[in-house]
Write an enzyme that holds these catalytic residues in place. Structure first.
Site, PDB file in Angstrom:
ATOM      1  N   VAL A  39       0.873  -1.163   0.000  1.00 55.54           N
ATOM      2  CA  VAL A  39       0.000   0.000   0.000  1.00 55.54           C
ATOM      3  C   VAL A  39       0.915   1.219   0.000  1.00 55.54           C
ATOM      4  CG1 VAL A  39      -1.747   1.289   1.277  1.00 55.54           C
ATOM      5  CG2 VAL A  39      -1.859  -1.204   1.187  1.00 55.54           C
ATOM      6  N   SER A  40       0.761   2.083  -0.999  1.00 54.67           N
ATOM      7  CA  SER A  40       1.692   3.191  -1.200  1.00 54.67           C
ATOM      8  C   SER A  40       1.623   4.219  -0.080  1.00 54.67           C
ATOM      9  CB  SER A  40       1.398   3.880  -2.536  1.00 54.67           C
ATOM     10  OG  SER A  40       1.561   2.999  -3.612  1.00 54.67           O
TER      11      SER A  40
END
Length: 401
Positions: free
Chosen positions: A73-74
């Protein structure tokens, strides 16, 4: 009391994160702010401490046997930046390539509203199932989640008004062109010459034209193999694109050649970004690539790159030069930028890097226009400027006049 605190804490941390992104200018529009306030990030990261869920950091959700990240998840700053680049509107049909944990798809669902549609694809069936489960648990049952090679897109739900790629992409596969509506936009972390930039392209008359470009870093998209690796010495390697005229045999022992330095007289403060220098090198120097050096190689003095894990370098024949810096005496945080060269033309190559440092210094905010054309487009149809040929795409780069 404990129960109430546990209930309130994620909401407070969530609000604080969005406030920070807003204050720092990463969130610029009311639509993106509303979406990021509506979607709790921790719901897509079960088992992750709340403080980490709402920190501005990447959270890896799957690794391979060697520990390398396969899915993540960025960072919220990158998520907000790319959503702002995308400029999604209510009613849009959106394709996301790289499902991750489903968090970005949920944000997109908020942005397109009741009349819009969101499809997210991941090549890894396990990752796709994880995204499907977490989206459903968060109440986003109508997001289409597909386990498929992202390079194939989703012909069934095309055309798309917007496409967003959430993995580092070395090329622009034909399906993305074909499935993006005329006038639509694709935001992609595009890789060339060892660097990655998130580029927003608009689809105009059979080509893609850049609207914005931002520095970023992503897990490489699986199945795209456009880079080669050359080990120069113990703990020192360069990574270059397959189309570059780099001969590994010519560079054997290059670091044993005399060290030549160039210092063009450009200085920066401690936190000033210098990524534009690599960008300029990638356009001016055909041999621009990425150098990676382990701590042992740096500590021993074998090499002195500015950024050991991710540093620009230039190869020309049997010579190599790379970007470096040195702290200015008598100052706490200022450094002088320069280059170190090795090989028969090492001094000249270091000077050429110095020229690009000076060019960057004259206009540190400048960005080139990037246009993408399908492979096979004849030269006479391309604008003036550098051309980089990839498997499916011809990229052109030109500086504003």
């Amino acid at each position: 009391m404990t129960t109430d605190t546990a209930h309130i804490q994620p909401d407070a941390l969530h609000a604080q994160l969005v406030d920070r992104l807003l204050d720092a200018g990463h969130i610029r529009t009311a639509a993106v702010e509303a979406a990021m306030r509506a979607v709790p990030r921790h719901l897509f990261l079960p088992g992750t401490p709340l403080e980490e869920s709402y920190a501005d950091q990447v959270v890896v959700t799957k690794r391979d046997a060697d520990g390398a990240a396969l899915s993540s998840v960025s960072k919220p700053t990158i998520v907000a930046m790319m959503l702002e680049q995308l400029e999604t509107e209510p009613g849009h049909r959106v394709l996301e390539v790289g499902a991750g944990a489903g968090y970005n798809a949920a944000l997109l669902r908020e942005l397109v509203g009741a009349a819009g549609e969101v499809t997210t694809i991941d090549v890894d069936p396990e990752v796709a199932e994880q995204a499907r489960t977490r989206l459903a648990a968060a109440g986003y049952h109508d997001v289409q989640v597909i386990a498929r090679d992202g390079a194939l897109g989703d012909e069934e739900h095309a055309p798309f008004d917007r496409i967003i790629i959430t993995a580092g992409s070395w090329d622009l596969p034909p399906a993305w062109w074909q499935q993006l509506a005329e006038g639509g936009r694709i935001v992609v972390p595009l890789r060339w010459r060892g660097l990655t930039r998130s580029i927003a392209f608009d689809h105009r008359h059979g080509k893609l034209v850049s609207r914005s470009m931002n520095m970023c870093g992503f897990v490489p998209m699986q199945g795209q193999d456009g880079e080669r690796t050359l080990h120069l010495d113990e703990g020192i390697a360069v990574h270059y694109d397959h189309d570059q005229p780099i001969n590994p045999d010519a560079l054997r022992g290059v670091l044993d050649q005399p060290r030549r330095e160039a210092w063009p007289g450009v200085t920066v403060g401690g936190l000033e970004p210098v990524d534009g220098i690599w960008l300029r090198l990638s356009i001016a120097e055909p041999g621009t690539c990425r150098m990676v050096a382990q701590s042992s190689a740096v500590d021993s003095g074998r090499v002195a790159p500015a950024f050991p894990k991710l540093n620009p370098a230039v190869v020309d024949g049997a010579s190599l030069a790379y970007f470096t810096f040195r702290h200015l005496p008598g100052t706490d945080s200022r450094s002088e930028l320069g280059a170190i060269g090795h090989g028969p033309d090492g001094a000249e190559l270091a000077d050429r890097i110095g020229e690009q440092i000076r060019a960057w210094d004259r206009n540190r905010r400048a960005a080139p226009t990037v246009e993408a054309f399908p492979a096979g487009t004849p030269d006479y149809q391309l604008p003036e400027g550098l051309v980089i040929d990839k498997r499916h795409t011809r990229l052109t780069f030109s500086w504003p006049t």
